[in-house]
Design an enzyme around this catalytic site. Structure first.
Site, PDB file in Angstrom:
ATOM      1  N   CYS A   2     122.709  -3.835  47.285  1.00 33.18           N
ATOM      2  CA  CYS A   2     122.181  -2.477  47.246  1.00 33.18           C
ATOM      3  C   CYS A   2     122.256  -1.974  45.804  1.00 33.18           C
ATOM      4  O   CYS A   2     123.196  -2.289  45.073  1.00 33.18           O
ATOM      5  CB  CYS A   2     122.925  -1.479  48.125  1.00 33.18           C
ATOM      6  N   ARG A  27     118.645  -6.249  43.802  1.00 35.02           N
ATOM      7  CA  ARG A  27     119.918  -6.121  44.533  1.00 35.02           C
ATOM      8  C   ARG A  27     119.726  -5.977  46.035  1.00 35.02           C
ATOM      9  O   ARG A  27     120.690  -5.993  46.796  1.00 35.02           O
ATOM     10  CB  ARG A  27     120.700  -4.913  44.004  1.00 35.02           C
ATOM     11  N   TRP A  76     120.126  -3.582  50.757  1.00 36.57           N
ATOM     12  CA  TRP A  76     120.258  -4.900  51.364  1.00 36.57           C
ATOM     13  C   TRP A  76     121.087  -4.668  52.614  1.00 36.57           C
ATOM     14  O   TRP A  76     122.255  -4.308  52.548  1.00 36.57           O
ATOM     15  CB  TRP A  76     120.962  -5.873  50.428  1.00 36.57           C
ATOM     16  N   ASN A 100     126.678   1.759  48.000  1.00 37.66           N
ATOM     17  CA  ASN A 100     126.647   0.303  47.868  1.00 37.66           C
ATOM     18  C   ASN A 100     128.047  -0.196  48.194  1.00 37.66           C
ATOM     19  O   ASN A 100     129.009   0.233  47.569  1.00 37.66           O
ATOM     20  CB  ASN A 100     126.266  -0.071  46.423  1.00 37.66           C
ATOM     21  N   GLY A 101     128.136  -1.075  49.200  1.00 43.04           N
ATOM     22  CA  GLY A 101     129.447  -1.588  49.588  1.00 43.04           C
ATOM     23  C   GLY A 101     129.568  -1.616  51.101  1.00 43.04           C
ATOM     24  O   GLY A 101     128.569  -1.502  51.813  1.00 43.04           O
ATOM     25  N   GLU A 480     121.740 -28.293  43.155  1.00 39.83           N
ATOM     26  CA  GLU A 480     121.093 -27.117  42.587  1.00 39.83           C
ATOM     27  C   GLU A 480     119.584 -27.143  42.874  1.00 39.83           C
ATOM     28  O   GLU A 480     118.997 -26.122  43.251  1.00 39.83           O
ATOM     29  CB  GLU A 480     121.373 -27.063  41.070  1.00 39.83           C
ATOM     30  N   LYS A 484     117.485 -24.288  45.018  1.00 39.64           N
ATOM     31  CA  LYS A 484     116.334 -23.554  44.471  1.00 39.64           C
ATOM     32  C   LYS A 484     115.150 -23.627  45.432  1.00 39.64           C
ATOM     33  O   LYS A 484     114.513 -22.622  45.725  1.00 39.64           O
ATOM     34  CB  LYS A 484     115.871 -24.124  43.118  1.00 39.64           C
ATOM     35  N   GLU A 487     115.739 -21.675  48.715  1.00 37.12           N
ATOM     36  CA  GLU A 487     115.866 -20.246  48.491  1.00 37.12           C
ATOM     37  C   GLU A 487     114.512 -19.563  48.335  1.00 37.12           C
ATOM     38  O   GLU A 487     114.306 -18.475  48.872  1.00 37.12           O
ATOM     39  CB  GLU A 487     116.695 -20.074  47.203  1.00 37.12           C
ATOM     40  N   HIS A 503     124.912 -43.716  55.643  1.00 36.70           N
ATOM     41  CA  HIS A 503     126.004 -43.479  56.592  1.00 36.70           C
ATOM     42  C   HIS A 503     125.631 -42.402  57.596  1.00 36.70           C
ATOM     43  O   HIS A 503     126.492 -41.774  58.201  1.00 36.70           O
ATOM     44  CB  HIS A 503     127.290 -43.135  55.832  1.00 36.70           C
ATOM     45  N   LYS A 602     120.467 -10.259  44.783  1.00 40.44           N
ATOM     46  CA  LYS A 602     121.029 -11.000  43.657  1.00 40.44           C
ATOM     47  C   LYS A 602     122.540 -10.859  43.545  1.00 40.44           C
ATOM     48  O   LYS A 602     123.246 -11.821  43.306  1.00 40.44           O
ATOM     49  CB  LYS A 602     120.386 -10.534  42.359  1.00 40.44           C
TER      50      LYS A 602
HETATM   51  C1  F6R Z   1     121.019 -19.042  43.664  1.00 43.95           C
HETATM   52  C2  F6R Z   1     121.814 -17.895  43.292  1.00 43.95           C
HETATM   53  C3  F6R Z   1     123.125 -17.695  43.958  1.00 43.95           C
HETATM   54  C4  F6R Z   1     124.189 -17.219  42.956  1.00 43.95           C
HETATM   55  C5  F6R Z   1     125.462 -16.827  43.709  1.00 43.95           C
HETATM   56  C6  F6R Z   1     126.577 -16.418  42.775  1.00 43.95           C
HETATM   57  O1  F6R Z   1     119.815 -19.075  42.972  1.00 43.95           O
HETATM   58  O2  F6R Z   1     121.434 -17.097  42.484  1.00 43.95           O
HETATM   59  O3  F6R Z   1     123.544 -18.845  44.621  1.00 43.95           O
HETATM   60  O4  F6R Z   1     124.428 -18.233  42.033  1.00 43.95           O
HETATM   61  O5  F6R Z   1     125.182 -15.779  44.583  1.00 43.95           O
HETATM   62  O6  F6R Z   1     126.228 -15.279  42.056  1.00 43.95           O
HETATM   63  P1  F6R Z   1     127.018 -14.870  40.757  1.00 43.95           P
HETATM   64  O7  F6R Z   1     126.812 -15.931  39.767  1.00 43.95           O
HETATM   65  O8  F6R Z   1     126.435 -13.558  40.356  1.00 43.95           O
HETATM   66  O9  F6R Z   1     128.470 -14.760  41.148  1.00 43.95           O
END
Ligand code: F6R
Length: 607
Positions: A2, A27, A76, A100-101, A480, A484, A487, A503, A602
């Site tokens: 949020c 956010r 969010w 937010n929280g 990774e 990506k 996501e 396996h 994010k």
């Molecule tokens: C994936 C992504 C998330 C963040 C994770 C940690 O693309 O962005 O997996 O890496 O939420 O976020 P931070 O780095 O802000 O603690």
């Protein structure tokens, strides 16, 4: 998650608030809303959906908005589905808030308030705070806030307005981030500084339980006992263009393109005379020598960068490293002691589980080192030592440049630990740092090969499921790459250690299962080729990501992504580019919202 904003000044502010919210939309984007002082009333406009889809059309129906003070929110959803009624601001006409929280004891508070005659419209935890403030309000907002905060358990950043205190905003936080911007004749509230950069670079960091009061005359700060406090003004180093798309179609593409400069900004200031210098944070050679164990903790991509770090530190410095997912680490009674170093990695510096992992490590007596991108964030402030990754603001929800700089940092760490522990000499150290400094140029070449990535994206976009396979460092990269793709394109994928496939997981492979084989480690190349053949024999289409000069039996590979050849150890910094770009173009071709993928936000400030 949020995003919250506020404005108190002389300008008509509806658009100011909406524009600030757009900067915070990463956010959360389930709904958005604003509350304004219009005449003698608080006017609220809010709507489900992204800002441009819900709030903006609704606002365009309201003509003649003249308010010069108001608050705003982009959500969010946690408690209560995304809907108009669950959108913020939430209030009853007398008090209105954005939050937010998470209010953990909202059920008890609600029960209490219902017993006092309050009704509830939304399913949110936030509504209990709005009603509690109303319950305690007897003419003095600060008094009501103090009393309400005494009853509330959980995490919050709150902006509050009271109808009877026109054009004044009250802001307070615990755990969730909040900054107070100081402009000329105007003040701002925001979850992070990017929201207000077009108005001011000057801001205050609000500490837990400090209360800020904003109006057109300026900002005052109080502690929980009502005493005035003085705060130090901060100046943001990020500029406004860093938080804009700058001609790119998506923030993600822009941020991928920024990787060469971001990596340079992370590496260069810490390489002096070819050696790694961490004097900025107090991580002395003596400390490094004396640590018994090193832990690396993070979530998602940040944790993935830690996996690369583990591999590098263990191979260069012969020192054991344990990588932990923050949300697991917290609850498994970790074996951390005062002799250990816990490295906390986070782009936002606000991820709730990572922050709690940091606090736990400190309680256990370990030294904590935060590797963080957002300056002044909670993790940066709470850790014993902090080093910033200097990537600039990352807006796209899907992390790219922030991950790349975290990985770059892992090299600095590995080289430093290896040198201090006499595992490598100054000559090799200089050789490695020299090679590292060349990497941004090599990455640029990879970024420019977009046709390769577009081609692969067009071939995998109709798949229901994919496998990413790799060994060693390439396995960490595969994780990774797979994250990506999932996501932002919503195609299921799994990352697997290539040798482990047979396996169990190999049974998933059919001719409809593309396999992306990451094979950049020369000593493991033959083994990888065997694994690729095993997949090919079962009908899989193979995308091979490997050095451009590696030759193989062409019949077992459908598409090759050639990478410029550098030292194998440094390949992760390069390999990540095609993985990011393949995910990006797949998402674009499928018509997904690249920068704001569904269900995500994010900054994950809930546990
Ligand atoms: C994936 C992504 C998330 C963040 C994770 C940690 O693309 O962005 O997996 O890496 O939420 O976020 P931070 O780095 O802000 O603690």
């Amino acid at each position: 998650m949020c995003g919250i904003v506020g404005y108190a000044g002389k300008e008509v502010c509806a658009d100011i608030l909406v524009n600030a919210l757009k900067k915070l939309e990463y956010r959360g984007y389930d709904s958005a809303g604003i509350a304004l002082f219009e005449g003698d009333r608080i006017k609220t406009v809010k709507a489900m959906g992204k800002i441009n889809d819900g709030l903006v059309p609704k606002l365009s129906e309201r003509k003649n908005l003249t308010a010069t003070c108001g608050i705003g929110h982009t959500r969010w959803a946690t408690h209560g589905e995304p809907s108009d009624v669950n959108s913020h601001p939430i209030g009853n006409g007398r008090v209105s808030i954005v939050h937010n929280g998470i209010i953990e004891n909202y059920r008890e508070l609600k029960k209490f308030l219902v017993s006092k005659g309050y009704g509830f419209e939304s399913e949110t935890d936030t509504e209990t705070v709005a009603k509690l403030l109303d319950f305690y309000y007897e003419g003095d907002p600060l008094e009501a806030i103090y009393k309400a905060l005494n009853d509330i358990e959980g995490a919050y950043a709150l902006s509050i307005i009271f109808r009877e205190h026109k054009n004044r905003i009250y802001a307070v936080r615990k755990e969730s981030p909040l900054i107070i911007g100081a402009g000329k004749g105007e003040s701002f509230i925001a979850s992070d500084v990017t929201a207000i950069l077009e108005h001011t670079r000057e801001y205050y960091l609000l500490e837990h339980h400090e209360i800020a009061v904003l109006d057109e005359n300026g900002i005052k700060f109080y502690d929980m006992h009502g005493y005035d406090i003085e705060k130090e003004l901060q100046t943001a180093t990020w500029d406004i263009t860093a938080a804009q798309k700058g001609g790119y179609e998506h923030f993600m593409l822009k941020e991928i393109a920024e990787q060469p400069s971001a990596i340079k900004n992370t590496l260069s200031p810490r390489i002096k005379d070819g050696l790694v210098d961490f004097s900025e944070c107090g991580l002395t050679d003596e400390k490094i020598r004396n640590y018994h164990n090193i832990y690396i903790v993070g979530c998602g991509s940040a944790m993935h960068s830690g996996l690369v770090g583990k591999s590098l530190i263990e191979s260069l410095a012969r020192t054991r490293v344990t990588v932990e997912i923050a949300s697991e680490f917290r609850y498994q009674n970790p074996l951390v002691t005062e002799n250990d170093l816990v490295i906390i990695i986070s782009q936002s510096g606000e991820t709730a589980d990572t922050l709690e992992a940091l606090k736990l490590s400190r309680r256990l007596g370990a030294d904590t080192l935060a590797i963080v991108n957002v300056v002044g964030s909670s993790i940066a402030r709470d850790a014993d030592m902090v080093m910033y990754t200097n990537a600039g603001p990352e807006i796209s929800v899907c992390s790219t440049k922030a991950y790349a700089v975290q990985v770059a940092f892992m090299y600095l760490l590995a080289v430093k630990v290896a040198f201090v522990k006499d595992c490598i000499d100054a000559g090799y150290c200089r050789e490695l740092t020299e090679q590292l400094l060349q990497i941004p140029g090599v990455i640029q070449k990879c970024i420019d090969r977009k046709e390769d990535y577009q081609f692969v994206a067009s071939k995998i976009m109709s798949a229901k499921s994919l496998l990413y396979i790799g060994r060693g460092l390439d396995h960490a990269l595969s994780m990774e790459g797979s994250l990506k793709l999932k996501e932002i394109s919503y195609i299921h994928s799994e990352a697997y250690a290539a040798g482990e496939l047979k396996h169990g997981t190999i049974s998933l492979i059919t001719e409809d299962t593309p396999v992306i084989a990451v094979a950049t480690q020369r000593r493991l190349f033959d083994k990888m080729t065997s694994n690729v053949k095993e997949c090919k024999t079962r009908g899989a289409k193979i995308v091979m990501v490997c050095h451009e000069d590696m030759t193989m039996d062409e019949s077992c590979v459908d598409y090759k992504i050639p990478l410029p050849s550098v030292n194998d150890l440094l390949m992760p910094l390069i390999t990540v580019v095609p993985l990011q770009m393949i995910a990006y173009y797949t998402s674009v071709y499928l018509g997904c919202d690249v920068d704001m993928p569904r269900n995500l936000a994010k900054s994950v400030t809930v546990e």
